[in-house]
Scaffold this motif. Structure first.
Motif, short mmCIF file in Angstrom:
data_model
loop_
_atom_site.label_atom_id
_atom_site.label_comp_id
_atom_site.label_asym_id
_atom_site.label_seq_id
_atom_site.Cartn_x
_atom_site.Cartn_y
_atom_site.Cartn_z
N UNK A 73 -8.71 4.12 -9.88
CA UNK A 73 -10.17 3.93 -10.31
C UNK A 73 -10.88 2.97 -9.67
N UNK A 74 -10.07 1.96 -9.31
CA UNK A 74 -10.89 0.97 -8.56
C UNK A 74 -11.17 1.15 -7.09
N UNK A 75 -10.29 2.01 -6.56
CA UNK A 75 -10.52 2.69 -5.45
C UNK A 75 -11.67 3.54 -5.33
N UNK A 76 -11.91 4.30 -6.53
CA UNK A 76 -13.17 5.13 -6.52
C UNK A 76 -14.53 4.21 -6.67
N UNK A 77 -14.18 3.20 -7.50
CA UNK A 77 -15.43 2.20 -7.42
C UNK A 77 -15.86 1.66 -6.03
N UNK A 78 -14.71 1.33 -5.17
CA UNK A 78 -15.09 0.71 -3.87
C UNK A 78 -15.73 1.82 -3.02
N UNK A 79 -15.57 3.23 -3.30
CA UNK A 79 -16.17 4.18 -2.50
C UNK A 79 -17.68 4.50 -3.41
N UNK A 80 -17.62 4.31 -4.33
CA UNK A 80 -18.95 5.06 -5.35
C UNK A 80 -19.84 3.86 -5.83
N UNK A 81 -19.28 2.72 -5.85
CA UNK A 81 -20.21 1.61 -6.69
C UNK A 81 -19.56 1.19 -8.02
N UNK A 82 -19.86 0.29 -8.55
CA UNK A 82 -19.33 -0.13 -10.05
C UNK A 82 -20.38 -0.08 -10.92
N UNK A 83 -20.19 0.66 -12.16
CA UNK A 83 -21.37 0.48 -13.18
C UNK A 83 -20.59 0.12 -14.52
N UNK A 84 -21.13 -0.89 -15.12
CA UNK A 84 -20.46 -1.61 -16.41
C UNK A 84 -21.58 -1.30 -17.35
#
Length: 199
Positions: free
Chosen positions: A80-91
């Motif tokens: 999941x965190x790898x995907x956030x590195x690629x696509x950005x973080x949304x909280x």
């Protein structure tokens, strides 16, 4: 590579001024590795927050270490965190509609499997809501109960559609057309501009 080597390479990718949520740094990771505290070292590396410096390689090293340690939930989280590195973080903070008002009768699980539709302010050519899919991961809790609220992270299937959102924006969650939840964006971080598309 064995687990200590994987974690040592990951520690080498941590910036000198980076601190984990607990105030630890890369040298603390190395100290734990010297004591053969592999799982503790892995937990410290996981605890760093930094979409802007965490690379795909960083997460691949942690994924490989967690796989060798048979830590399946950590493997899923690191993907999941790898995907956030690629696509950005949304909280966001999510509030579910109560079941007696047409909301979900089942809890929202923590596992990142639920993929509801979201109204994020986009419209179709004929003026209807252009709903977008994003996967939910509940933070710091096993689930959000029906009618409850909690903090979530979102991974959109089409990240570019979500780039206009800012903290404070309100989006709605749908399963079919009815609104089943309302989320207020609390954090948006774009992906690293230099993040590779895949290893």
């Amino acid at each position: 590579m064995d687990v200590p080597d994987l974690l040592r390479h990951a520690a080498d990718l941590v910036p000198a001024d980076a601190r984990s949520d607990a105030g630890l740094n890369a040298d603390d990771v190395r100290d734990h590795l010297c004591q053969d505290d592999w799982e503790v070292a892995l937990a410290v590396l996981e605890d760093f927050d930094g979409v802007q410096w965490q690379t795909v390689r960083y997460w691949d090293l942690l994924i490989a270490a967690a796989q060798q340690l048979w830590l399946e939930s950590d493997v899923a989280w690191f993907h999941w965190r790898r995907s956030e590195t690629l696509h950005g973080l949304i909280r966001a903070d999510l509030r579910l509609v109560p079941p007696d008002e047409g909301g979900r009768r089942l809890p929202v699980p923590n596992d990142g499997e639920l993929r509801p539709l979201w109204s994020i302010g986009r419209t179709t050519a004929v003026g209807h809501d252009d709903l977008s899919v994003a996967v939910i991961r509940v933070e710091s809790a096993p689930e959000i109960p029906p009618g409850g609220s909690g903090r979530i992270r979102l991974l959109p299937l089409t990240p570019l559609h979500w780039r206009h959102l800012e903290p404070g924006d309100v989006i709605t969650m749908h399963e079919g057309r009815p609104v089943v939840g309302t989320a207020t964006i609390t954090q948006i971080q774009p992906p690293r501009s230099s993040a590779p598309s895949s290893p």
